[in-house]
Design a protein around this motif. Structure first.
Motif, PDB file in Angstrom:
ATOM      1  N   GLY A   1      -7.305   4.491   6.212  1.00  9.86           N
ATOM      2  CA  GLY A   1      -5.926   4.655   6.648  1.00  9.86           C
ATOM      3  C   GLY A   1      -5.297   3.440   7.309  1.00  9.86           C
ATOM      4  N   ASN A   2      -6.008   2.334   7.356  1.00  9.57           N
ATOM      5  CA  ASN A   2      -5.499   1.103   7.964  1.00  9.57           C
ATOM      6  C   ASN A   2      -5.604  -0.055   6.977  1.00  9.57           C
ATOM      7  OD1 ASN A   2      -4.998   2.072  10.707  1.00  9.57           O
ATOM      8  ND2 ASN A   2      -7.217   2.325  10.793  1.00  9.57           N
ATOM      9  N   ILE A   3      -4.781  -1.072   7.183  1.00  4.90           N
ATOM     10  CA  ILE A   3      -4.864  -2.266   6.346  1.00  4.90           C
ATOM     11  C   ILE A   3      -6.094  -3.065   6.750  1.00  4.90           C
ATOM     12  CG2 ILE A   3      -3.760  -4.468   5.779  1.00  4.90           C
ATOM     13  CD1 ILE A   3      -1.058  -3.052   6.164  1.00  4.90           C
ATOM     14  N   ASP A   4      -6.924  -3.369   5.790  1.00  9.37           N
ATOM     15  CA  ASP A   4      -8.112  -4.191   5.999  1.00  9.37           C
ATOM     16  C   ASP A   4      -7.795  -5.586   5.466  1.00  9.37           C
ATOM     17  OD1 ASP A   4     -10.552  -5.442   6.086  1.00  9.37           O
ATOM     18  OD2 ASP A   4     -11.601  -3.979   4.834  1.00  9.37           O
ATOM     19  N   ALA A   5      -7.470  -6.500   6.362  1.00  8.12           N
ATOM     20  CA  ALA A   5      -7.047  -7.843   5.971  1.00  8.12           C
ATOM     21  C   ALA A   5      -8.100  -8.573   5.141  1.00  8.12           C
ATOM     22  CB  ALA A   5      -6.677  -8.663   7.198  1.00  8.12           C
ATOM     23  N   ARG A   6      -9.380  -8.237   5.296  1.00  9.12           N
ATOM     24  CA  ARG A   6     -10.426  -8.900   4.515  1.00  9.12           C
ATOM     25  C   ARG A   6     -10.289  -8.592   3.033  1.00  9.12           C
ATOM     26  NH1 ARG A   6     -11.019 -12.923   7.164  1.00  9.12           N
ATOM     27  NH2 ARG A   6     -11.701 -13.562   5.111  1.00  9.12           N
ATOM     28  N   LYS A   7      -9.576  -7.526   2.692  1.00  7.92           N
ATOM     29  CA  LYS A   7      -9.381  -7.198   1.280  1.00  7.92           C
ATOM     30  C   LYS A   7      -8.427  -8.188   0.604  1.00  7.92           C
ATOM     31  CE  LYS A   7     -10.927  -2.506   1.242  1.00  7.92           C
ATOM     32  NZ  LYS A   7     -10.830  -1.270   0.512  1.00  7.92           N
TER      33      LYS A   7
ATOM     34  N   PRO B   1       0.801  -1.222   0.000  1.00  8.78           N
ATOM     35  CA  PRO B   1       0.000   0.000   0.000  1.00  8.78           C
ATOM     36  C   PRO B   1       0.842   1.283   0.000  1.00  8.78           C
ATOM     37  CG  PRO B   1       0.046  -0.921   2.197  1.00  8.78           C
ATOM     38  CD  PRO B   1       0.779  -1.890   1.298  1.00  8.78           C
ATOM     39  N   VAL B   2       2.133   1.171   0.241  1.00  7.15           N
ATOM     40  CA  VAL B   2       2.996   2.354   0.326  1.00  7.15           C
ATOM     41  C   VAL B   2       3.816   2.545  -0.944  1.00  7.15           C
ATOM     42  CG1 VAL B   2       4.849   3.467   1.630  1.00  7.15           C
ATOM     43  CG2 VAL B   2       3.116   2.129   2.843  1.00  7.15           C
TER      44      VAL B   2
ATOM     45  N   SER C   1       2.752  -4.313   4.808  1.00 11.81           N
ATOM     46  CA  SER C   1       1.629  -5.252   4.868  1.00 11.81           C
ATOM     47  C   SER C   1       2.078  -6.691   5.131  1.00 11.81           C
ATOM     48  CB  SER C   1       0.814  -5.183   3.569  1.00 11.81           C
ATOM     49  OG  SER C   1       1.630  -5.404   2.446  1.00 11.81           O
ATOM     50  N   PHE C   2       3.347  -6.863   5.460  1.00 12.25           N
ATOM     51  CA  PHE C   2       3.917  -8.194   5.702  1.00 12.25           C
ATOM     52  C   PHE C   2       3.181  -8.941   6.817  1.00 12.25           C
ATOM     53  CE2 PHE C   2       7.081 -10.601   8.265  1.00 12.25           C
ATOM     54  CZ  PHE C   2       7.398 -11.596   7.359  1.00 12.25           C
ATOM     55  N   ILE C   3       3.014  -8.299   7.959  1.00 17.18           N
ATOM     56  CA  ILE C   3       2.376  -8.970   9.095  1.00 17.18           C
ATOM     57  C   ILE C   3       0.904  -9.253   8.787  1.00 17.18           C
ATOM     58  CG2 ILE C   3       1.641  -8.660  11.498  1.00 17.18           C
ATOM     59  CD1 ILE C   3       4.340  -7.249  11.966  1.00 17.18           C
ATOM     60  N   ALA C   4       0.216  -8.297   8.183  1.00 17.57           N
ATOM     61  CA  ALA C   4      -1.203  -8.486   7.879  1.00 17.57           C
ATOM     62  C   ALA C   4      -1.425  -9.641   6.898  1.00 17.57           C
ATOM     63  CB  ALA C   4      -1.800  -7.193   7.324  1.00 17.57           C
TER      64      ALA C   4
END
Length: 167
Positions: free
Chosen positions: A63-69, A41-42, A94-97
């Motif tokens: 502004g946050n990572i939505d893991a469901r995406k 995302p960056v 987004s590695f951890i997500a």
């Protein structure tokens, strides 16, 4: 069916997108069908190559990572065409997500049921970043419960040959 390549590392700036680009070009050189997904995302570097077939996955919400995406990605991987190579370029942000999503959704057995072969590519550098890249590699290995057991999952580790000190 398809061969899926995840490019994952928790440390930024170590060459994940460079590996994705080289892998993409090598596979195309050998006349392979290549699909790619950019989940960073960056710095969506891979999707900036207009001559590549890359889908940029928008994983942000408010502004946050939505893991469901990541559901869109998982569905695309499950339905990847026979004989295709699919590259997933994942950013450090987004590695951890993505890792948590893959583990929670038991994705390796799901892809194995579809006949897909899965490779995990991770970069290990030398010098000051050695500890961080080893930590990212360990998090990847420990965070995916089926990785050591699944016959179709394989891991590839790339060493940054230009940073030789301390390695």
């Amino acid at each position: 069916m398809a061969t899926i390549h995840f490019i994952l590392q928790g440390k930024g700036g170590v060459g994940k997108s460079m590996i994705a680009v080289m892998l993409y070009q090598a596979l195309r050189h050998f006349k392979k069908e290549v699909l790619a997904y950019d989940t960073d995302p960056v710095n969506a570097t891979l999707s900036s190559f207009k001559e590549f077939n890359v889908a940029s996955l928008d994983i942000m919400r408010d502004g946050n990572i939505d893991a469901r995406k990541f559901d869109v990605l998982l569905e695309a991987l499950v339905n990847a065409p026979q004989g295709a190579h699919v590259i997933v370029d994942n950013g450090a942000s987004s590695f951890i997500a993505l890792g948590a999503y893959l583990a929670e959704n038991d994705f390796l057995p799901l892809l194995e049921e579809q006949g897909h072969k899965v490779f995990f590519h991770s970069i290990v550098t030398g010098g000051q970043a050695l500890g961080d890249t080893i930590q990212g590699l360990a998090r990847l290995a420990l965070g995916l419960p089926h990785l050591p057991h699944c016959g179709l999952a394989q891991s590839l580790f790339w060493r940054d040959c230009h940073r030789r000190q301390g390695f």
